[in-house]
Scaffold this motif. Structure first.
Motif, mmCIF file in Angstrom:
data_model
loop_
_atom_site.group_PDB
_atom_site.id
_atom_site.type_symbol
_atom_site.label_atom_id
_atom_site.label_comp_id
_atom_site.label_asym_id
_atom_site.label_seq_id
_atom_site.Cartn_x
_atom_site.Cartn_y
_atom_site.Cartn_z
ATOM 1 N N PRO A 40 -54.772 13.328 -41.756
ATOM 2 C CA PRO A 40 -53.585 12.467 -41.776
ATOM 3 C C PRO A 40 -52.410 13.036 -41.006
ATOM 4 O O PRO A 40 -51.549 12.299 -40.534
ATOM 5 C CB PRO A 40 -53.267 12.340 -43.274
ATOM 6 N N THR A 41 -52.337 14.394 -40.849
ATOM 7 C CA THR A 41 -51.205 14.978 -40.138
ATOM 8 C C THR A 41 -51.208 14.610 -38.663
ATOM 9 O O THR A 41 -50.167 14.635 -38.006
ATOM 10 C CB THR A 41 -51.199 16.519 -40.267
ATOM 11 N N LEU A 42 -52.389 14.279 -38.120
ATOM 12 C CA LEU A 42 -52.467 13.944 -36.703
ATOM 13 C C LEU A 42 -51.877 12.575 -36.394
ATOM 14 O O LEU A 42 -51.771 12.192 -35.240
ATOM 15 C CB LEU A 42 -53.913 14.026 -36.225
ATOM 16 N N THR A 43 -51.516 11.826 -37.421
ATOM 17 C CA THR A 43 -50.834 10.546 -37.213
ATOM 18 C C THR A 43 -49.319 10.711 -37.331
ATOM 19 O O THR A 43 -48.576 9.775 -37.115
ATOM 20 C CB THR A 43 -51.314 9.509 -38.246
ATOM 21 N N GLU A 44 -48.863 11.931 -37.678
ATOM 22 C CA GLU A 44 -47.431 12.209 -37.818
ATOM 23 C C GLU A 44 -46.949 13.058 -36.648
ATOM 24 O O GLU A 44 -47.654 13.968 -36.211
ATOM 25 C CB GLU A 44 -47.149 12.968 -39.116
ATOM 26 N N ASN A 45 -45.725 12.773 -36.168
ATOM 27 C CA ASN A 45 -45.175 13.605 -35.101
ATOM 28 C C ASN A 45 -44.485 14.832 -35.700
ATOM 29 O O ASN A 45 -44.349 14.964 -36.927
ATOM 30 C CB ASN A 45 -44.235 12.795 -34.204
ATOM 31 N N LEU A 46 -44.056 15.722 -34.833
ATOM 32 C CA LEU A 46 -43.446 16.973 -35.288
ATOM 33 C C LEU A 46 -42.206 16.731 -36.147
ATOM 34 O O LEU A 46 -42.006 17.411 -37.162
ATOM 35 C CB LEU A 46 -43.078 17.830 -34.070
ATOM 36 N N LEU A 47 -41.378 15.782 -35.748
ATOM 37 C CA LEU A 47 -40.161 15.527 -36.516
ATOM 38 C C LEU A 47 -40.494 15.095 -37.938
ATOM 39 O O LEU A 47 -39.874 15.558 -38.898
ATOM 40 C CB LEU A 47 -39.311 14.456 -35.820
ATOM 41 N N SER A 48 -41.471 14.203 -38.088
ATOM 42 C CA SER A 48 -41.847 13.719 -39.418
ATOM 43 C C SER A 48 -42.325 14.856 -40.306
ATOM 44 O O SER A 48 -41.973 14.941 -41.487
ATOM 45 C CB SER A 48 -42.940 12.655 -39.306
ATOM 46 N N ILE A 49 -43.143 15.746 -39.738
ATOM 47 C CA ILE A 49 -43.668 16.868 -40.518
ATOM 48 C C ILE A 49 -42.540 17.820 -40.921
ATOM 49 O O ILE A 49 -42.490 18.301 -42.062
ATOM 50 C CB ILE A 49 -44.752 17.611 -39.717
ATOM 51 N N ILE A 50 -41.632 18.097 -39.997
ATOM 52 C CA ILE A 50 -40.504 18.988 -40.314
ATOM 53 C C ILE A 50 -39.616 18.374 -41.392
ATOM 54 O O ILE A 50 -39.230 19.040 -42.362
ATOM 55 C CB ILE A 50 -39.689 19.295 -39.041
ATOM 56 N N LYS A 51 -39.306 17.089 -41.265
ATOM 57 C CA LYS A 51 -38.434 16.432 -42.235
ATOM 58 C C LYS A 51 -39.079 16.311 -43.606
ATOM 59 O O LYS A 51 -38.378 16.262 -44.630
ATOM 60 C CB LYS A 51 -38.031 15.052 -41.715
ATOM 61 N N SER A 52 -40.391 16.274 -43.649
ATOM 62 C CA SER A 52 -41.080 16.137 -44.935
ATOM 63 C C SER A 52 -41.182 17.460 -45.689
ATOM 64 O O SER A 52 -41.559 17.485 -46.853
ATOM 65 C CB SER A 52 -42.483 15.563 -44.727
ATOM 66 N N ASN A 53 -40.842 18.573 -45.017
ATOM 67 C CA ASN A 53 -40.906 19.895 -45.634
ATOM 68 C C ASN A 53 -39.503 20.285 -46.105
ATOM 69 O O ASN A 53 -38.619 20.558 -45.293
ATOM 70 C CB ASN A 53 -41.452 20.918 -44.630
ATOM 71 N N SER A 54 -39.294 20.325 -47.411
ATOM 72 C CA SER A 54 -37.963 20.612 -47.958
ATOM 73 C C SER A 54 -37.468 22.002 -47.584
ATOM 74 O O SER A 54 -36.262 22.253 -47.556
ATOM 75 C CB SER A 54 -37.980 20.463 -49.484
ATOM 76 N N ASP A 55 -38.381 22.921 -47.281
ATOM 77 C CA ASP A 55 -37.989 24.284 -46.910
ATOM 78 C C ASP A 55 -37.507 24.369 -45.468
ATOM 79 O O ASP A 55 -37.065 25.429 -45.028
ATOM 80 C CB ASP A 55 -39.168 25.233 -47.120
ATOM 81 N N LEU A 56 -37.595 23.249 -44.743
ATOM 82 C CA LEU A 56 -37.121 23.218 -43.353
ATOM 83 C C LEU A 56 -35.951 22.247 -43.183
ATOM 84 O O LEU A 56 -35.640 21.835 -42.077
ATOM 85 C CB LEU A 56 -38.269 22.807 -42.422
ATOM 86 N N SER A 57 -35.287 21.903 -44.269
ATOM 87 C CA SER A 57 -34.230 20.880 -44.221
ATOM 88 C C SER A 57 -33.038 21.318 -43.365
ATOM 89 O O SER A 57 -32.424 20.501 -42.678
ATOM 90 C CB SER A 57 -33.764 20.526 -45.636
ATOM 91 N N THR A 58 -32.700 22.612 -43.401
ATOM 92 C CA THR A 58 -31.571 23.091 -42.591
ATOM 93 C C THR A 58 -31.899 22.971 -41.105
ATOM 94 O O THR A 58 -31.080 22.496 -40.309
ATOM 95 C CB THR A 58 -31.236 24.552 -42.931
ATOM 96 N N PHE A 59 -33.098 23.389 -40.740
ATOM 97 C CA PHE A 59 -33.515 23.275 -39.333
ATOM 98 C C PHE A 59 -33.587 21.814 -38.914
ATOM 99 O O PHE A 59 -33.194 21.465 -37.795
ATOM 100 C CB PHE A 59 -34.867 23.956 -39.132
ATOM 101 N N ALA A 60 -34.048 20.939 -39.798
ATOM 102 C CA ALA A 60 -34.097 19.503 -39.501
ATOM 103 C C ALA A 60 -32.693 18.968 -39.243
ATOM 104 O O ALA A 60 -32.487 18.115 -38.369
ATOM 105 C CB ALA A 60 -34.751 18.751 -40.657
ATOM 106 N N GLY A 61 -31.713 19.493 -40.011
ATOM 107 C CA GLY A 61 -30.317 19.091 -39.785
ATOM 108 C C GLY A 61 -29.817 19.539 -38.425
ATOM 109 O O GLY A 61 -29.109 18.793 -37.735
ATOM 110 N N TYR A 62 -30.191 20.746 -38.007
ATOM 111 C CA TYR A 62 -29.797 21.235 -36.683
ATOM 112 C C TYR A 62 -30.439 20.390 -35.576
ATOM 113 O O TYR A 62 -29.816 20.147 -34.536
ATOM 114 C CB TYR A 62 -30.205 22.698 -36.506
ATOM 115 N N LEU A 63 -31.676 19.950 -35.800
ATOM 116 C CA LEU A 63 -32.325 19.077 -34.822
ATOM 117 C C LEU A 63 -31.539 17.790 -34.640
ATOM 118 O O LEU A 63 -31.346 17.314 -33.519
ATOM 119 C CB LEU A 63 -33.756 18.759 -35.267
ATOM 120 N N ALA A 64 -31.075 17.229 -35.757
ATOM 121 C CA ALA A 64 -30.304 15.984 -35.688
ATOM 122 C C ALA A 64 -28.963 16.207 -34.993
ATOM 123 O O ALA A 64 -28.522 15.375 -34.189
ATOM 124 C CB ALA A 64 -30.094 15.436 -37.098
#
Length: 204
Positions: A40-64
């Motif tokens: 199922p992960t192969l149907t998700e892009n990198l942004l979706s996977i990063i945003k779905s990981n709560s331990d990467l929320s700060t980095f996801a904010g920097y991406l935005a």
């Protein structure tokens, strides 16, 4: 008797046609099953996977903040080394508060193309989006350790690291930030402009 033979030939052709249709339809189903995406992960892009990981929320904010959320949602292939929230707690506040520096920092954790740990034999020198070279091994990203590796996405690979890696200065950037450097003073003294007006073509 001739009519009977013609009838038999027609029946034989019809029989062959039906067998062919059945075989081809069966092959289509098996081919579809063969190409079916089971991970199922192969149907998700990198942004979706990063945003779905709560331990990467700060980095996801920097991406935005830097506009890289749209980049990592595109169809182009990337590798991302994402620092955890804990790793980013020690990031210099001057980087976070400066849009240009923050963009360079995020750039330093993304590269074009997909790089898996099995390709690092024993290591790879990879050019990140900010033009810096980083060293990637089966277990490390520069000084950072890989917490999770080779997470596949529809548009690349995600690695999770335990340390934020700000971009390192090249020789000229180091000298530029050294106000008392004799080398910097000398190099700047060699920066000059000369115009040969006799060779110029007047255009207006």
């Amino acid at each position: 008797r001739l009519r009977k033979m013609i009838a038999i030939k027609k029946q034989y052709k019809i029989f062959l046609f039906l067998i062919t249709v059945l075989v081809l339809s069966g092959c289509d189903d098996k081919w579809d099953d063969h190409n079916k995406i089971l991970d199922p992960t192969l149907t998700e892009n990198l942004l979706s996977i990063i945003k779905s990981n709560s331990d990467l929320s700060t980095f996801a904010g920097y991406l935005a903040e830097t506009g890289y959320d749209e980049v990592l949602a595109s169809s182009k292939t990337f590798t991302v080394w994402a620092p955890t929230n804990t790793a980013l707690e020690s990031l210099d506040g001057s980087i976070v508060s400066d849009d240009s520096l923050l963009k360079q920092f995020v750039d330093n954790h993304i590269s074009n193309q997909a790089y898996l740990t099995r390709s690092a034999n024993p290591l790879l020198t990879i050019r990140t989006l900010n033009g810096k070279n980083i060293l990637f091994t089966k277990t490390t990203f520069e000084e950072a350790n890989l917490i999770e590796a080779d997470r596949l996405a529809s548009n690349g690979v995600l690695h999770i690291v335990d340390m934020a890696i700000p971009p390192k200065k090249n020789a000229w950037e180091f000298l530029e930030n050294s106000a008392t450097s004799l080398q910097r003073t000398f190099l700047l003294s060699q920066d000059w402009i000369d115009r040969d007006l006799s060779q110029a073509e007047i255009t207006g």
